[in-house]
Motif scaffolding. Sequence first.
Motif, PDB file in Angstrom:
ATOM      1  N   HIS A  29       0.852  -1.196   0.000  1.00 48.18           N
ATOM      2  CA  HIS A  29       0.000   0.000   0.000  1.00 48.18           C
ATOM      3  C   HIS A  29       0.885   1.244   0.000  1.00 48.18           C
ATOM      4  O   HIS A  29       1.794   1.374   0.828  1.00 48.18           O
ATOM      5  N   ASP A  35      -4.783   9.840  -3.834  1.00 48.61           N
ATOM      6  CA  ASP A  35      -6.118   9.236  -3.754  1.00 48.61           C
ATOM      7  C   ASP A  35      -6.125   8.199  -2.643  1.00 48.61           C
ATOM      8  O   ASP A  35      -5.612   7.085  -2.808  1.00 48.61           O
ATOM      9  N   SER A  38      -7.287   4.617  -3.250  1.00 47.47           N
ATOM     10  CA  SER A  38      -6.551   3.768  -4.188  1.00 47.47           C
ATOM     11  C   SER A  38      -5.107   3.651  -3.719  1.00 47.47           C
ATOM     12  O   SER A  38      -4.219   4.378  -4.179  1.00 47.47           O
ATOM     13  N   THR A  39      -4.853   2.733  -2.781  1.00 52.14           N
ATOM     14  CA  THR A  39      -3.533   2.634  -2.154  1.00 52.14           C
ATOM     15  C   THR A  39      -2.706   1.442  -2.625  1.00 52.14           C
ATOM     16  O   THR A  39      -1.496   1.421  -2.404  1.00 52.14           O
ATOM     17  N   ARG A  51      -8.121  -8.843  -4.657  1.00 49.68           N
ATOM     18  CA  ARG A  51      -7.755  -7.442  -4.871  1.00 49.68           C
ATOM     19  C   ARG A  51      -6.888  -7.289  -6.106  1.00 49.68           C
ATOM     20  O   ARG A  51      -6.318  -8.241  -6.616  1.00 49.68           O
ATOM     21  N   GLY A  54      -4.585  -0.594  -7.616  1.00 50.29           N
ATOM     22  CA  GLY A  54      -5.472   0.558  -7.554  1.00 50.29           C
ATOM     23  C   GLY A  54      -6.622   0.406  -6.585  1.00 50.29           C
ATOM     24  O   GLY A  54      -7.390   1.358  -6.393  1.00 50.29           O
ATOM     25  N   ASP A  55      -6.755  -0.775  -5.970  1.00 49.33           N
ATOM     26  CA  ASP A  55      -7.823  -0.955  -4.986  1.00 49.33           C
ATOM     27  C   ASP A  55      -7.544  -0.157  -3.723  1.00 49.33           C
ATOM     28  O   ASP A  55      -6.433   0.349  -3.507  1.00 49.33           O
ATOM     29  N   GLY A  56      -8.548  -0.076  -2.875  1.00 46.24           N
ATOM     30  CA  GLY A  56      -8.465   0.749  -1.675  1.00 46.24           C
ATOM     31  C   GLY A  56      -7.726   0.096  -0.527  1.00 46.24           C
ATOM     32  O   GLY A  56      -7.278  -1.060  -0.610  1.00 46.24           O
TER      33      GLY A  56
END
Length: 219
Positions: A29, A35, A38-39, A51, A54-56
């Motif tokens: 991450h 953003d 988007s970690t 996952r 660009g996912d959270g």
Amino acid sequence: MERAYIDFCKRLAHGIAAQFGPGCEVVVHDLTTADAASTVAVIENGQVTGRKLGDGPSRVALEALHDRRHHALEDRLAYLTKTEDGRFLKSSTIFLRDGGGEVVGIFSINFDITMLMTARHELDALVSTGTQNEPEPIPQSVTELLDELIEQSVRLVGKPVSLMNKEDKVRAIGFLNDAGAFLITKSGQKVCTYFGISKYTLYSYMDEAKSLASADGES
């Protein structure tokens, strides 16, 4: 995170994933991204948790984002996590810091141990021996077998031969007789020497042990 830092993490993640196979997810991450939703900057074997790049953030990443200067944040190693579909993971979370100690990223390893846990359960059931504590030795010769039976008779009495009285020796001889020790050639001579008794006394103790056993069976 600096590009060189991310590139290093990417190579490291790839190496760990290659070492441990498709059941090992490695995710990085980036907590310096603009953003916050988007970690995920690096991911290997994302199918483990579903996952992708660009996912959270995860809960741990979100907490670190809340206060990246919190020096009390500590790495967590080898703890248990669970996916939405019920699979168990062995996870480790390592905080990545810059020169000033601020958390700039998280390096996480999630290893799917669901099948291993199932296998462990099956193996535990397979190797379980009930209440038996000590493994029973398998002798390589009748000599070793007789030695082991004699040692068992002593353990049964609970005291060394030098401290045994007549009743103790009768009990030990009775155990040996019931175990079939005297079917072994020349066992009587060895037992007599070990317990410091004559052959006549040996037979007397055997008869007495049989009488005691019969009396106990009738009572």
